[in-house]
Design an enzyme around this catalytic site. Structure first.
Site, PDB file in Angstrom:
ATOM      1  N   HIS A   5      -7.740  10.450 -18.886  1.00 58.05           N
ATOM      2  CA  HIS A   5      -6.997  10.273 -17.637  1.00 58.05           C
ATOM      3  C   HIS A   5      -5.498  10.073 -17.816  1.00 58.05           C
ATOM      4  O   HIS A   5      -4.784   9.865 -16.829  1.00 58.05           O
ATOM      5  CB  HIS A   5      -7.592   9.085 -16.855  1.00 58.05           C
ATOM      6  N   GLY A  21      -0.229   0.725  -6.432  1.00 60.88           N
ATOM      7  CA  GLY A  21      -1.392   1.591  -6.221  1.00 60.88           C
ATOM      8  C   GLY A  21      -1.012   3.059  -6.125  1.00 60.88           C
ATOM      9  O   GLY A  21      -1.689   3.926  -6.673  1.00 60.88           O
ATOM     10  N   ARG A  25       4.893   5.907  -5.271  1.00 62.96           N
ATOM     11  CA  ARG A  25       5.686   4.683  -5.279  1.00 62.96           C
ATOM     12  C   ARG A  25       6.113   4.350  -6.708  1.00 62.96           C
ATOM     13  O   ARG A  25       7.239   3.914  -6.948  1.00 62.96           O
ATOM     14  CB  ARG A  25       4.879   3.527  -4.676  1.00 62.96           C
ATOM     15  N   ARG A  44      -4.162  14.167 -12.743  1.00 62.72           N
ATOM     16  CA  ARG A  44      -4.574  13.895 -11.350  1.00 62.72           C
ATOM     17  C   ARG A  44      -3.438  13.349 -10.496  1.00 62.72           C
ATOM     18  O   ARG A  44      -3.669  12.595  -9.544  1.00 62.72           O
ATOM     19  CB  ARG A  44      -5.734  12.893 -11.302  1.00 62.72           C
ATOM     20  N   ARG A  88      -0.172  -5.807 -11.694  1.00 64.33           N
ATOM     21  CA  ARG A  88      -0.360  -5.072 -10.438  1.00 64.33           C
ATOM     22  C   ARG A  88       0.659  -5.581  -9.437  1.00 64.33           C
ATOM     23  O   ARG A  88       0.791  -6.799  -9.226  1.00 64.33           O
ATOM     24  CB  ARG A  88      -1.783  -5.289  -9.917  1.00 64.33           C
ATOM     25  N   ILE A  89       1.434  -4.652  -8.854  1.00 61.06           N
ATOM     26  CA  ILE A  89       2.352  -5.017  -7.772  1.00 61.06           C
ATOM     27  C   ILE A  89       1.858  -4.271  -6.532  1.00 61.06           C
ATOM     28  O   ILE A  89       2.002  -3.059  -6.433  1.00 61.06           O
ATOM     29  CB  ILE A  89       3.829  -4.699  -8.114  1.00 61.06           C
ATOM     30  N   GLY A  90       1.212  -5.012  -5.638  1.00 67.27           N
ATOM     31  CA  GLY A  90       0.520  -4.338  -4.546  1.00 67.27           C
ATOM     32  C   GLY A  90       0.739  -5.006  -3.211  1.00 67.27           C
ATOM     33  O   GLY A  90       1.598  -5.868  -3.045  1.00 67.27           O
ATOM     34  N   SER A  91      -0.066  -4.568  -2.269  1.00 67.66           N
ATOM     35  CA  SER A  91      -0.045  -5.193  -0.951  1.00 67.66           C
ATOM     36  C   SER A  91      -1.376  -5.907  -0.743  1.00 67.66           C
ATOM     37  O   SER A  91      -2.341  -5.670  -1.470  1.00 67.66           O
ATOM     38  CB  SER A  91       0.174  -4.147   0.141  1.00 67.66           C
ATOM     39  N   MET A 181      -7.744  -5.017  -3.320  1.00 70.68           N
ATOM     40  CA  MET A 181      -8.887  -4.237  -3.811  1.00 70.68           C
ATOM     41  C   MET A 181      -8.912  -3.993  -5.322  1.00 70.68           C
ATOM     42  O   MET A 181      -9.713  -3.187  -5.784  1.00 70.68           O
ATOM     43  CB  MET A 181      -8.954  -2.888  -3.069  1.00 70.68           C
ATOM     44  N   GLU A 182      -8.088  -4.684  -6.098  1.00 71.52           N
ATOM     45  CA  GLU A 182      -7.999  -4.355  -7.532  1.00 71.52           C
ATOM     46  C   GLU A 182      -7.981  -5.534  -8.499  1.00 71.52           C
ATOM     47  O   GLU A 182      -8.421  -5.401  -9.649  1.00 71.52           O
ATOM     48  CB  GLU A 182      -6.729  -3.513  -7.799  1.00 71.52           C
ATOM     49  N   ASP A 205      -0.420  -7.022   5.932  1.00 66.18           N
ATOM     50  CA  ASP A 205      -1.068  -7.173   7.226  1.00 66.18           C
ATOM     51  C   ASP A 205      -1.735  -8.545   7.329  1.00 66.18           C
ATOM     52  O   ASP A 205      -2.086  -9.157   6.325  1.00 66.18           O
ATOM     53  CB  ASP A 205      -2.049  -6.028   7.544  1.00 66.18           C
ATOM     54  N   ARG A 218       7.242  -2.031   4.607  1.00 66.70           N
ATOM     55  CA  ARG A 218       6.434  -2.069   3.379  1.00 66.70           C
ATOM     56  C   ARG A 218       7.304  -1.696   2.184  1.00 66.70           C
ATOM     57  O   ARG A 218       7.246  -2.305   1.125  1.00 66.70           O
ATOM     58  CB  ARG A 218       5.311  -1.033   3.464  1.00 66.70           C
TER      59      ARG A 218
HETATM   60  N1  HPA Z   1      -7.894  -5.095   2.808  1.00 68.26           N
HETATM   61  C1  HPA Z   1      -7.912  -4.683   1.552  1.00 68.26           C
HETATM   62  N2  HPA Z   1      -6.809  -4.402   0.888  1.00 68.26           N
HETATM   63  C2  HPA Z   1      -5.643  -4.546   1.502  1.00 68.26           C
HETATM   64  C3  HPA Z   1      -5.570  -4.970   2.811  1.00 68.26           C
HETATM   65  C4  HPA Z   1      -6.755  -5.256   3.490  1.00 68.26           C
HETATM   66  O1  HPA Z   1      -6.762  -5.625   4.653  1.00 68.26           O
HETATM   67  N3  HPA Z   1      -4.259  -5.003   3.151  1.00 68.26           N
HETATM   68  C5  HPA Z   1      -3.568  -4.606   2.077  1.00 68.26           C
HETATM   69  N4  HPA Z   1      -4.400  -4.326   1.085  1.00 68.26           N
END
Ligand code: HPA
Length: 238
Positions: A5, A21, A25, A44, A88-91, A181-182, A205, A218
């Site tokens: 990969h 993710g 970005r 990919r 990990r730098i995420g939301s 989610m990670e 959110d 964001r």
């Molecule tokens: N759920 C899962 N992952 C997320 C969310 C969520 O509401 N918001 C940002 N990442």
């Protein structure tokens, strides 16, 4: 040598890889914040880049969404490319009622409904946690920048669209700060590989109200998170 990969060469990655993710970005962040950023992989379209920050090599690569995706890239980076640290730098979605949009959550631990860490840990419940050698510099860097951060539990869920309407209230009662989610998969992978990992997420959110950030907001949140993670990476062990 390339992996299934990642089509990079040995030595193409720095000891620290920052992972948003979204691979686009990763590209935008590498171009904006790193000096001499070079693309090192594109299998990919999961783009990865290496450059320098204040003279220190650092890489940025997309992780994709969810534990299966980040687990593939993290395991190959740790075991085949001599990467020591993945951040990990995420939301994330806020669960704790006092979190506000754009607040930063540092995942000291990560709960999950995924089976990956049980698979790794003989069927028992593995306490997926961040590495303190990454977490402490991250928190110190945020404090130096007068950026307040919350440190605590994330909930890494397999389903973005979860069918149980009560699951967030249950997590809130247990003191969980935010859902993403990670992180739990990344932490389990780092433990299995004897390496270090950390997840830092910006609230995008608020689950109780259904409010979400615009894509411009964001983006701004991500720049700030990237700057903090890069500053912190200067203090990470090799
Ligand atoms: N759920 C899962 N992952 C997320 C969310 C969520 O509401 N918001 C940002 N990442």
């Amino acid at each position: 040598m390339a992996t299934p990969h990642i089509d990079a060469q040995p030595g193409d990655f720095a000891s620290t890889v920052l992972m948003p993710g979204d691979p686009l970005r990763a590209k935008a962040l590498a171009e904006r914040f790193l000096e001499d950023a070079q693309q090192v992989t594109s299998v990919r379209n999961m783009l990865g880049f290496t450059g320098t920050f204040h003279g220190k090599p650092v890489s940025v690569m997309g992780s994709g969404m969810g534990i299966p995706s980040i687990s593939i890239y993290a395991e190959e980076l740790f075991t085949r490319f001599s990467v020591s640290n993945i951040v990990r730098i995420g939301s994330c979605g806020a669960i704790a009622s006092d979190l506000e949009m754009r607040d930063l959550v540092v995942g000291m631990g990560a709960c999950t409904d995924s089976g990956v860490n049980r698979a790794r840990f003989g069927g028992y419940d593995f306490a997926a946690m961040a590495d303190p050698e990454l977490l402490l510099p991250m928190v110190a860097t945020a404090e130096e920048a007068h950026q307040s951060v919350r440190v605590g539990n994330l909930f890494s869920m397999d389903l973005f669209y979860h069918p149980d309407p009560d699951i967030m209230a249950m997590a809130r009662r247990m003191g969980v700060l935010a859902v993403e989610m990670e992180a739990a998969g990344l932490y389990g992978c780092a433990a299995a590989c004897g390496k270090r990992a950390l997840a830092v997420c910006a609230v995008s959110d608020i689950l109780s109200s259904g409010v979400g950030l615009s894509s411009d907001d964001r983006e701004r949140g991500f720049h700030h998170l990237m700057e903090l993670a890069l500053q912190a990476s200067l203090k990470f062990p090799e």
